[in-house]
Design an enzyme around this catalytic site. Structure first.
Site, PDB file in Angstrom:
ATOM      1  N   THR A 236      -7.032   6.378  10.096  1.00 32.41           N
ATOM      2  CA  THR A 236      -6.937   5.279   9.135  1.00 32.41           C
ATOM      3  C   THR A 236      -8.199   4.426   9.291  1.00 32.41           C
ATOM      4  O   THR A 236      -9.026   4.712  10.154  1.00 32.41           O
ATOM      5  CB  THR A 236      -5.651   4.457   9.375  1.00 32.41           C
ATOM      6  OG1 THR A 236      -5.573   3.407   8.412  1.00 32.41           O
ATOM      7  CG2 THR A 236      -5.610   3.863  10.781  1.00 32.41           C
ATOM      8  N   THR A 237      -8.343   3.404   8.442  1.00 35.18           N
ATOM      9  CA  THR A 237      -9.558   2.587   8.495  1.00 35.18           C
ATOM     10  C   THR A 237      -9.606   1.848   9.837  1.00 35.18           C
ATOM     11  O   THR A 237      -8.786   0.983  10.107  1.00 35.18           O
ATOM     12  CB  THR A 237      -9.550   1.567   7.329  1.00 35.18           C
ATOM     13  OG1 THR A 237      -9.121   2.246   6.157  1.00 35.18           O
ATOM     14  CG2 THR A 237     -10.927   0.984   7.114  1.00 35.18           C
TER      15      THR A 237
ATOM     16  N   GLU B 127     -10.725  -9.576   3.080  1.00 36.95           N
ATOM     17  CA  GLU B 127      -9.495  -9.196   3.772  1.00 36.95           C
ATOM     18  C   GLU B 127      -9.851  -9.022   5.241  1.00 36.95           C
ATOM     19  O   GLU B 127     -10.685  -8.184   5.600  1.00 36.95           O
ATOM     20  CB  GLU B 127      -8.938  -7.894   3.186  1.00 36.95           C
ATOM     21  CG  GLU B 127      -7.640  -7.471   3.868  1.00 36.95           C
ATOM     22  CD  GLU B 127      -6.955  -6.306   3.178  1.00 36.95           C
ATOM     23  OE1 GLU B 127      -7.137  -6.109   1.955  1.00 36.95           O
ATOM     24  OE2 GLU B 127      -6.228  -5.582   3.878  1.00 36.95           O
TER      25      GLU B 127
ATOM     26  N   HIS C 267      -5.724   3.553  -1.569  1.00 37.85           N
ATOM     27  CA  HIS C 267      -7.050   3.890  -1.045  1.00 37.85           C
ATOM     28  C   HIS C 267      -7.401   5.291  -1.548  1.00 37.85           C
ATOM     29  O   HIS C 267      -6.773   6.267  -1.149  1.00 37.85           O
ATOM     30  CB  HIS C 267      -6.990   3.849   0.487  1.00 37.85           C
ATOM     31  CG  HIS C 267      -8.320   4.050   1.153  1.00 37.85           C
ATOM     32  ND1 HIS C 267      -8.504   3.855   2.499  1.00 37.85           N
ATOM     33  CD2 HIS C 267      -9.543   4.421   0.671  1.00 37.85           C
ATOM     34  CE1 HIS C 267      -9.774   4.095   2.813  1.00 37.85           C
ATOM     35  NE2 HIS C 267     -10.413   4.454   1.726  1.00 37.85           N
TER      36      HIS C 267
ATOM     37  N   HIS D 291       0.987   6.297   1.760  1.00 41.79           N
ATOM     38  CA  HIS D 291       1.747   7.278   2.542  1.00 41.79           C
ATOM     39  C   HIS D 291       2.905   7.916   1.785  1.00 41.79           C
ATOM     40  O   HIS D 291       3.487   8.892   2.248  1.00 41.79           O
ATOM     41  CB  HIS D 291       2.154   6.691   3.886  1.00 41.79           C
ATOM     42  CG  HIS D 291       0.931   6.439   4.719  1.00 41.79           C
ATOM     43  ND1 HIS D 291      -0.041   7.406   4.899  1.00 41.79           N
ATOM     44  CD2 HIS D 291       0.477   5.338   5.349  1.00 41.79           C
ATOM     45  CE1 HIS D 291      -1.024   6.903   5.622  1.00 41.79           C
ATOM     46  NE2 HIS D 291      -0.731   5.650   5.905  1.00 41.79           N
TER      47      HIS D 291
ATOM     48  N   ARG E  74       3.760  18.880   1.021  1.00 39.53           N
ATOM     49  CA  ARG E  74       4.347  20.080   0.416  1.00 39.53           C
ATOM     50  C   ARG E  74       3.573  20.542  -0.834  1.00 39.53           C
ATOM     51  O   ARG E  74       3.951  21.519  -1.462  1.00 39.53           O
ATOM     52  CB  ARG E  74       5.804  19.795   0.015  1.00 39.53           C
ATOM     53  CG  ARG E  74       6.763  19.855   1.176  1.00 39.53           C
ATOM     54  CD  ARG E  74       6.995  21.318   1.567  1.00 39.53           C
ATOM     55  NE  ARG E  74       7.785  21.418   2.777  1.00 39.53           N
ATOM     56  CZ  ARG E  74       9.101  21.660   2.788  1.00 39.53           C
ATOM     57  NH1 ARG E  74       9.767  21.797   1.670  1.00 39.53           N
ATOM     58  NH2 ARG E  74       9.732  21.761   3.929  1.00 39.53           N
TER      59      ARG E  74
ATOM     60  N   ASN F  47       0.855  -1.192   0.000  1.00 41.12           N
ATOM     61  CA  ASN F  47       0.000   0.000   0.000  1.00 41.12           C
ATOM     62  C   ASN F  47       0.893   1.244   0.000  1.00 41.12           C
ATOM     63  O   ASN F  47       1.706   1.423   0.910  1.00 41.12           O
ATOM     64  CB  ASN F  47      -0.901  -0.037   1.244  1.00 41.12           C
ATOM     65  CG  ASN F  47      -1.813   1.173   1.320  1.00 41.12           C
ATOM     66  OD1 ASN F  47      -1.365   2.294   1.119  1.00 41.12           O
ATOM     67  ND2 ASN F  47      -3.069   0.967   1.623  1.00 41.12           N
TER      68      ASN F  47
ATOM     69  N   HIS G 190      -3.798  -4.512   7.699  1.00 38.62           N
ATOM     70  CA  HIS G 190      -3.918  -3.400   8.635  1.00 38.62           C
ATOM     71  C   HIS G 190      -3.026  -3.596   9.850  1.00 38.62           C
ATOM     72  O   HIS G 190      -3.200  -4.561  10.599  1.00 38.62           O
ATOM     73  CB  HIS G 190      -5.352  -3.134   9.106  1.00 38.62           C
ATOM     74  CG  HIS G 190      -5.537  -1.693   9.446  1.00 38.62           C
ATOM     75  ND1 HIS G 190      -5.113  -1.169  10.633  1.00 38.62           N
ATOM     76  CD2 HIS G 190      -6.018  -0.656   8.723  1.00 38.62           C
ATOM     77  CE1 HIS G 190      -5.355   0.121  10.638  1.00 38.62           C
ATOM     78  NE2 HIS G 190      -5.898   0.465   9.485  1.00 38.62           N
TER      79      HIS G 190
ATOM     80  N   ARG H 169      -7.073  12.652   0.787  1.00 40.37           N
ATOM     81  CA  ARG H 169      -5.972  13.125   1.638  1.00 40.37           C
ATOM     82  C   ARG H 169      -4.612  12.584   1.202  1.00 40.37           C
ATOM     83  O   ARG H 169      -3.593  13.140   1.525  1.00 40.37           O
ATOM     84  CB  ARG H 169      -6.230  12.813   3.107  1.00 40.37           C
ATOM     85  CG  ARG H 169      -6.157  11.347   3.432  1.00 40.37           C
ATOM     86  CD  ARG H 169      -6.230  11.121   4.918  1.00 40.37           C
ATOM     87  NE  ARG H 169      -7.557  11.347   5.441  1.00 40.37           N
ATOM     88  CZ  ARG H 169      -8.024  10.771   6.548  1.00 40.37           C
ATOM     89  NH1 ARG H 169      -7.231   9.982   7.252  1.00 40.37           N
ATOM     90  NH2 ARG H 169      -9.237  10.970   6.973  1.00 40.37           N
TER      91      ARG H 169
ATOM     92  N   ARG I 183      -9.478   7.959  -0.970  1.00 41.71           N
ATOM     93  CA  ARG I 183     -10.415   8.396   0.071  1.00 41.71           C
ATOM     94  C   ARG I 183     -11.296   9.514  -0.448  1.00 41.71           C
ATOM     95  O   ARG I 183     -10.913  10.256  -1.357  1.00 41.71           O
ATOM     96  CB  ARG I 183      -9.641   8.859   1.315  1.00 41.71           C
ATOM     97  CG  ARG I 183      -8.915   7.727   2.040  1.00 41.71           C
ATOM     98  CD  ARG I 183      -8.348   8.212   3.348  1.00 41.71           C
ATOM     99  NE  ARG I 183      -9.397   8.398   4.324  1.00 41.71           N
ATOM    100  CZ  ARG I 183      -9.673   7.545   5.314  1.00 41.71           C
ATOM    101  NH1 ARG I 183      -8.944   6.464   5.475  1.00 41.71           N
ATOM    102  NH2 ARG I 183     -10.650   7.779   6.144  1.00 41.71           N
TER     103      ARG I 183
ATOM    104  N   GLU J 276      -8.679   0.210  -2.633  1.00 43.38           N
ATOM    105  CA  GLU J 276      -9.508   0.258  -1.420  1.00 43.38           C
ATOM    106  C   GLU J 276     -10.442   1.441  -1.563  1.00 43.38           C
ATOM    107  O   GLU J 276     -10.001   2.537  -1.950  1.00 43.38           O
ATOM    108  CB  GLU J 276      -8.634   0.465  -0.184  1.00 43.38           C
ATOM    109  CG  GLU J 276      -7.689  -0.664   0.101  1.00 43.38           C
ATOM    110  CD  GLU J 276      -6.724  -0.299   1.228  1.00 43.38           C
ATOM    111  OE1 GLU J 276      -6.843   0.804   1.796  1.00 43.38           O
ATOM    112  OE2 GLU J 276      -5.849  -1.106   1.512  1.00 43.38           O
TER     113      GLU J 276
ATOM    114  N   HIS K  80       1.841   1.175   5.958  1.00 39.42           N
ATOM    115  CA  HIS K  80       2.562   2.082   6.847  1.00 39.42           C
ATOM    116  C   HIS K  80       3.928   1.546   7.254  1.00 39.42           C
ATOM    117  O   HIS K  80       4.923   2.276   7.233  1.00 39.42           O
ATOM    118  CB  HIS K  80       1.692   2.363   8.080  1.00 39.42           C
ATOM    119  CG  HIS K  80       2.200   3.477   8.919  1.00 39.42           C
ATOM    120  ND1 HIS K  80       2.937   3.265  10.057  1.00 39.42           N
ATOM    121  CD2 HIS K  80       2.119   4.825   8.764  1.00 39.42           C
ATOM    122  CE1 HIS K  80       3.281   4.435  10.581  1.00 39.42           C
ATOM    123  NE2 HIS K  80       2.785   5.393   9.820  1.00 39.42           N
TER     124      HIS K  80
HETATM  125  N1  PXP Z   1      -5.772  -3.152   4.029  1.00 40.10           N
HETATM  126  C1  PXP Z   1      -6.806  -2.278   4.098  1.00 40.10           C
HETATM  127  C2  PXP Z   1      -8.155  -2.720   3.642  1.00 40.10           C
HETATM  128  C3  PXP Z   1      -6.601  -0.956   4.559  1.00 40.10           C
HETATM  129  O1  PXP Z   1      -7.637  -0.092   4.638  1.00 40.10           O
HETATM  130  C4  PXP Z   1      -5.292  -0.561   4.914  1.00 40.10           C
HETATM  131  C5  PXP Z   1      -5.042   0.854   5.336  1.00 40.10           C
HETATM  132  O2  PXP Z   1      -5.274   1.715   4.263  1.00 40.10           O
HETATM  133  C6  PXP Z   1      -4.255  -1.506   4.796  1.00 40.10           C
HETATM  134  C7  PXP Z   1      -4.530  -2.792   4.385  1.00 40.10           C
HETATM  135  C8  PXP Z   1      -2.841  -1.151   5.130  1.00 40.10           C
HETATM  136  O3  PXP Z   1      -2.715  -0.911   6.484  1.00 40.10           O
HETATM  137  P1  PXP Z   1      -1.315  -0.427   7.066  1.00 40.10           P
HETATM  138  O4  PXP Z   1      -0.978   0.881   6.420  1.00 40.10           O
HETATM  139  O5  PXP Z   1      -1.553  -0.332   8.521  1.00 40.10           O
HETATM  140  O6  PXP Z   1      -0.305  -1.499   6.707  1.00 40.10           O
END
Ligand code: PXP
Length: 245
Positions: A100-101, A151, A43, A10, A18, A7, A191, A49, A45, A70, A217
């Site tokens: 976060t979710t 998931e 994701h 970030h 910036r 993912n 997650h 963001r 959103r 996502e 993350h």
């Molecule tokens: N899976 C899903 C469905 C999520 O919503 C997220 C966070 O966006 C992640 C995985 C990744 O989570 P993390 O950033 O904590 O690894």
């Protein structure tokens, strides 16, 4: 082997801090793929963001593995998904104020709306995953809704601190995974997974029962720290070349 979805949200968070062009999430996606990522997860959103519509459009053209989007089931986001056609959508709950979710989707409460969205995805030949807590009633509802994948939200496991709490959460995930297998739904997890908790999670199963994990993350955080030394050295080199007389 369990597949890794990276993912890259970030990377976009950092870029947006910036408002410029760096770091470029599309480049991050390509680098993740070059180093073995089996999938790129983003994701989109509602508040944009991090990942933007522009990122998603370019990623659709450049991602060589699989693109997993996502998303909430807000009509505007559903339209964006249908226009871009990722390989899979992962339907998640979304609240504007959350960092976060925070929890899995309630696919019983939202069954009607989900049915409509899943039908649209099916027509567009986009696979559907639901992001759920490992609760039997939710998993059974996922089957009724025709989800291709579930998931499992691993946030509670990731946040557990005592050995007892960790064991309890691992047990819940394990039960959920086996329930999904017997429902013939592909089990995934995500997650809060990181460099410490990934091993006990995967070793819980005697065979790679989890089809995929999605991790964001922890990987992006690790990249910042492991890359910092080389980045400082490079800048120091430029300064020395320009002024080292
Ligand atoms: N899976 C899903 C469905 C999520 O919503 C997220 C966070 O966006 C992640 C995985 C990744 O989570 P993390 O950033 O904590 O690894």
């Amino acid at each position: 082997m369990t597949l890794l979805g990276v993912n890259i949200d970030h990377v976009a968070t950092l870029r947006n801090a910036r408002g410029g062009r760096e770091p470029e999430p599309v480049v991050a996606a390509g680098m993740a793929e070059l180093h073995g990522a089996d999938q790129i997860t983003v994701h989109l959103r509602e508040d944009r963001r991090h990942i933007t519509d522009r990122d998603l459009e370019i990623l659709r053209k450049t991602v060589r593995t699989k693109l997993n989007l996502e998303m909430s089931i807000a009509p505007e986001i559903v339209e964006a998904a249908l226009a871009v056609r990722p390989d899979r959508v992962t339907l998640v709950p979304e609240r504007r104020q959350e960092v976060t979710t925070e929890g899995g989707l309630d696919c019983i409460k939202h069954a009607r709306d989900l049915e409509r969205v899943i039908e649209k995805m099916r027509k567009a030949r986009i696979a559907v995953s639901l992001f759920l807590d490992p609760e039997t009633a939710q998993l059974e509802q996922a089957k009724k809704l025709g989800a291709d994948m579930v998931e499992i939200h691993t946030g509670a496991f990731a946040n557990a601190r005592s050995a007892r709490a960790i064991e309890k959460e691992l047990g819940r995930i394990e039960q959920g995974v086996y329930a999904l297998i017997s429902l013939e739904i592909a089990p995934a997890a995500g997650h809060g997974l990181d460099y410490w908790n990934i091993t006990p999670l995967l070793r819980r199963f005697e065979y790679p029962a989890l089809v995929e994990v999605n991790i964001g993350h922890a990987i992006i955080s690790r990249a910042v720290l492991t890359g910092l030394g080389a980045a400082v050295k490079e800048m120091k080199g430029l300064i020395a070349a320009a002024t080292g007389r």
